[in-house]
Write a protein that holds these residues in place. Structure first.
Motif, PDB file in Angstrom:
ATOM      1  N   ASN A 114       0.828  -1.208   0.000  1.00  0.00           N
ATOM      2  CA  ASN A 114       0.000   0.000   0.000  1.00  0.00           C
ATOM      3  C   ASN A 114       0.860   1.256   0.000  1.00  0.00           C
ATOM      4  O   ASN A 114       0.592   2.195  -0.745  1.00  0.00           O
ATOM      5  CB  ASN A 114      -0.899   0.031   1.246  1.00  0.00           C
ATOM      6  CG  ASN A 114      -2.074  -0.901   1.111  1.00  0.00           C
ATOM      7  OD1 ASN A 114      -2.437  -1.269  -0.008  1.00  0.00           O
ATOM      8  ND2 ASN A 114      -2.648  -1.306   2.210  1.00  0.00           N
ATOM      9  N   HIS A 271     -19.108   0.224   6.505  1.00  0.00           N
ATOM     10  CA  HIS A 271     -17.725   0.723   6.486  1.00  0.00           C
ATOM     11  C   HIS A 271     -17.177   0.959   7.896  1.00  0.00           C
ATOM     12  O   HIS A 271     -15.966   0.996   8.081  1.00  0.00           O
ATOM     13  CB  HIS A 271     -17.641   2.055   5.727  1.00  0.00           C
ATOM     14  CG  HIS A 271     -17.940   1.919   4.271  1.00  0.00           C
ATOM     15  ND1 HIS A 271     -17.133   1.210   3.416  1.00  0.00           N
ATOM     16  CD2 HIS A 271     -18.958   2.412   3.517  1.00  0.00           C
ATOM     17  CE1 HIS A 271     -17.642   1.264   2.203  1.00  0.00           C
ATOM     18  NE2 HIS A 271     -18.751   1.977   2.229  1.00  0.00           N
ATOM     19  N   TYR A 274     -14.172  -0.731   9.574  1.00  0.00           N
ATOM     20  CA  TYR A 274     -12.869  -0.705   8.893  1.00  0.00           C
ATOM     21  C   TYR A 274     -12.218   0.673   8.806  1.00  0.00           C
ATOM     22  O   TYR A 274     -11.069   0.782   8.392  1.00  0.00           O
ATOM     23  CB  TYR A 274     -13.009  -1.245   7.461  1.00  0.00           C
ATOM     24  CG  TYR A 274     -13.714  -2.562   7.410  1.00  0.00           C
ATOM     25  CD1 TYR A 274     -13.079  -3.718   7.883  1.00  0.00           C
ATOM     26  CD2 TYR A 274     -15.016  -2.673   6.927  1.00  0.00           C
ATOM     27  CE1 TYR A 274     -13.730  -4.932   7.873  1.00  0.00           C
ATOM     28  CE2 TYR A 274     -15.679  -3.891   6.908  1.00  0.00           C
ATOM     29  CZ  TYR A 274     -15.035  -5.003   7.381  1.00  0.00           C
ATOM     30  OH  TYR A 274     -15.681  -6.209   7.372  1.00  0.00           O
ATOM     31  N   GLU A 277      -8.627   1.363   9.809  1.00  0.00           N
ATOM     32  CA  GLU A 277      -7.523   0.615   9.205  1.00  0.00           C
ATOM     33  C   GLU A 277      -6.711   1.515   8.288  1.00  0.00           C
ATOM     34  O   GLU A 277      -7.260   2.432   7.677  1.00  0.00           O
ATOM     35  CB  GLU A 277      -8.075  -0.558   8.372  1.00  0.00           C
ATOM     36  CG  GLU A 277      -8.538  -1.691   9.238  1.00  0.00           C
ATOM     37  CD  GLU A 277      -9.144  -2.822   8.426  1.00  0.00           C
ATOM     38  OE1 GLU A 277      -8.969  -2.841   7.183  1.00  0.00           O
ATOM     39  OE2 GLU A 277      -9.811  -3.661   9.045  1.00  0.00           O
ATOM     40  N   TYR A 280      -7.662   2.634   4.499  1.00  0.00           N
ATOM     41  CA  TYR A 280      -9.062   2.332   4.179  1.00  0.00           C
ATOM     42  C   TYR A 280      -9.781   3.645   3.869  1.00  0.00           C
ATOM     43  O   TYR A 280      -9.728   4.596   4.656  1.00  0.00           O
ATOM     44  CB  TYR A 280      -9.762   1.617   5.344  1.00  0.00           C
ATOM     45  CG  TYR A 280     -11.137   1.117   4.959  1.00  0.00           C
ATOM     46  CD1 TYR A 280     -11.278  -0.118   4.348  1.00  0.00           C
ATOM     47  CD2 TYR A 280     -12.274   1.895   5.155  1.00  0.00           C
ATOM     48  CE1 TYR A 280     -12.530  -0.573   3.950  1.00  0.00           C
ATOM     49  CE2 TYR A 280     -13.525   1.452   4.758  1.00  0.00           C
ATOM     50  CZ  TYR A 280     -13.636   0.214   4.156  1.00  0.00           C
ATOM     51  OH  TYR A 280     -14.876  -0.226   3.764  1.00  0.00           O
ATOM     52  N   ARG A 281     -10.442   3.679   2.738  1.00  0.00           N
ATOM     53  CA  ARG A 281     -11.194   4.885   2.370  1.00  0.00           C
ATOM     54  C   ARG A 281     -12.603   4.494   1.987  1.00  0.00           C
ATOM     55  O   ARG A 281     -12.802   3.484   1.323  1.00  0.00           O
ATOM     56  CB  ARG A 281     -10.541   5.560   1.167  1.00  0.00           C
ATOM     57  CG  ARG A 281      -9.195   6.192   1.506  1.00  0.00           C
ATOM     58  CD  ARG A 281      -8.492   6.502   0.220  1.00  0.00           C
ATOM     59  NE  ARG A 281      -7.338   7.330   0.410  1.00  0.00           N
ATOM     60  CZ  ARG A 281      -6.109   6.943   0.099  1.00  0.00           C
ATOM     61  NH1 ARG A 281      -5.894   5.736  -0.390  1.00  0.00           N
ATOM     62  NH2 ARG A 281      -5.103   7.771   0.273  1.00  0.00           N
ATOM     63  N   GLY A 294      -5.457   8.511   3.637  1.00  0.00           N
ATOM     64  CA  GLY A 294      -6.021   7.214   4.048  1.00  0.00           C
ATOM     65  C   GLY A 294      -5.440   6.765   5.380  1.00  0.00           C
ATOM     66  O   GLY A 294      -5.671   5.645   5.838  1.00  0.00           O
TER      67      GLY A 294
END
Ligand code: ADP
Length: 331
Positions: A114, A271, A274, A277, A280-281, A294
């Motif tokens: 990522n 959502h 998460y 995290e 995560y978007r 993010g």
């Protein structure tokens, strides 16, 4: 290791069973001998008495030995089963630790991928724009300026990403080196209200704090600022609402209980588990467009954990999203 141990114990169990069977075969033989002595006609009375005595003594010895071996057998069986259990437990623990280690490696690899991806995107854009400027001498001033502006935005995004990554790494790997000091959270929150004013006005949203008293805390200034700033920034950037409220719900057991809520579009329930995290978007396109890395909520969560607190998000009753979190007053 566990399997070898178990095999050894199973062999010992079989050996005990074999000894017991052998002893009982001997008992049967001596019973047979006794029956033969009683029924046969031995002329020598002395020899017959001696043989019967010998037979009696051996019978008693065999019975006592069998009882002793049975008792030892039961003890060994008990020991065996408890050892077997603990060996199984060790195997189980070992497997769990291995799985956890594999999960950690997988997560680290995923995070590295990522990070690579997030870093590559702005770098490639900057190189692309610069190449276009350098390779096209006939470009007019307005286009060059436009490309330069786009490159600047990407460079700014890169700067924010590197900053966020270094904050996360610092909390993750060098938390013992993060220094704490006596602070007043109400002053920090007032500063955030002032600092976010231009942005908020731009989006037609107001940031309202209901905190009026001093809130002393022992913590890290930079991390505590990140917590409140990221949450307020997100409400301004994503909610589309008209107000962001910062409230202190209560002070209990050496903890401050805060709520930051907005009255915007909120976050869909699917959502919510998460959003803390890394990378995560909810809406990746929108996040990138407004320069989101993010990592905002991940930093918020880690900074709160560092300050002995917890955080969760839920739908606000009046619409929008609310973040409820705690911070320990004394570290
Ligand atoms: P980013 O750096 O992209 O802003 P964050 O970790 O801060 O990432 O937030 C994760 C996602 O959660 C964002 O992409 C956004 O879609 C969503 N989000 C966060 N706060 C809000 C909010 N107040 N209202 C609506 N969506 C939000």
């Amino acid at each position: 290791m566990g399997t070898v141990f178990t095999t050894k114990l199973t062999r010992q169990k079989h050996l005990f069973a074999a000894i017991l069977i052998l002893l009982w075969l001997l008992v049967v033989c001596f019973m047979g001998l006794r029956f033969w002595l009683v029924t046969s006609n031995i002329e020598d009375g002395d020899l017959a008495t001696k043989l019967l005595l010998f037979d009696d003594i051996f019978f008693v010895v065999i019975v006592v030995t069998t009882i002793l071996i049975s008792i030892i057998g039961v003890i060994v069986a008990r020991l065996y089963s408890s050892l077997h259990l603990s060996v199984e437990q060790i195997d189980h623990e070992h497997e769990r630790a291995l799985r956890q280690e594999q999960d950690k490696i997988r997560m680290k690899r995923q995070l590295t991928n990522n990070i690579n991806h997030e870093l590559k995107t702005p770098i490639c854009s900057i190189i692309g724009y610069l190449e276009m400027i350098l390779n096209n001498e006939e470009l007019d001033k307005a286009t060059i300026r436009n490309f330069a502006q786009k490159s600047y935005l990407q460079a700014e995004r890169l700067r924010r990403l590197v900053l966020d990554l270094s904050t996360i790494t610092r909390i993750d790997e060098a938390s013992s080196m993060i220094e704490c000091e006596e602070l007043d959270l109400s002053t920090l929150i007032d500063n955030i209200v002032d600092d976010t004013m231009p942005q908020a006005e731009n989006q037609n949203i107001s940031v309202i704090s209901s905190i009026e008293t001093k809130l002393p805390i022992n913590g890290n200034q930079m991390l505590l600022y990140s917590v409140f700033r990221n949450l307020v920034d997100n409400s301004i950037a994503y909610s589309g609402g008209r107000q962001v409220f910062i409230e202190l719900l209560e002070t209990k057991d050496d903890m401050y209980h805060f709520k930051i809520r907005d009255n915007g579009i909120g976050i869909e329930s699917k959502h919510l588990p998460y959003i803390f995290e890394r990378f995560y978007r909810v809406d990746a396109g929108r996040s990138r467009k407004i320069g989101g890395t993010g990592l905002g909520l991940s930093i918020v969560k880690n900074a709160i954990l560092f300050h002995g607190g917890t955080i969760y998000a839920q739908k606000a009753k009046a619409g929008g999203v609310e973040f409820l979190f705690t911070l320990k007053i004394s570290q």
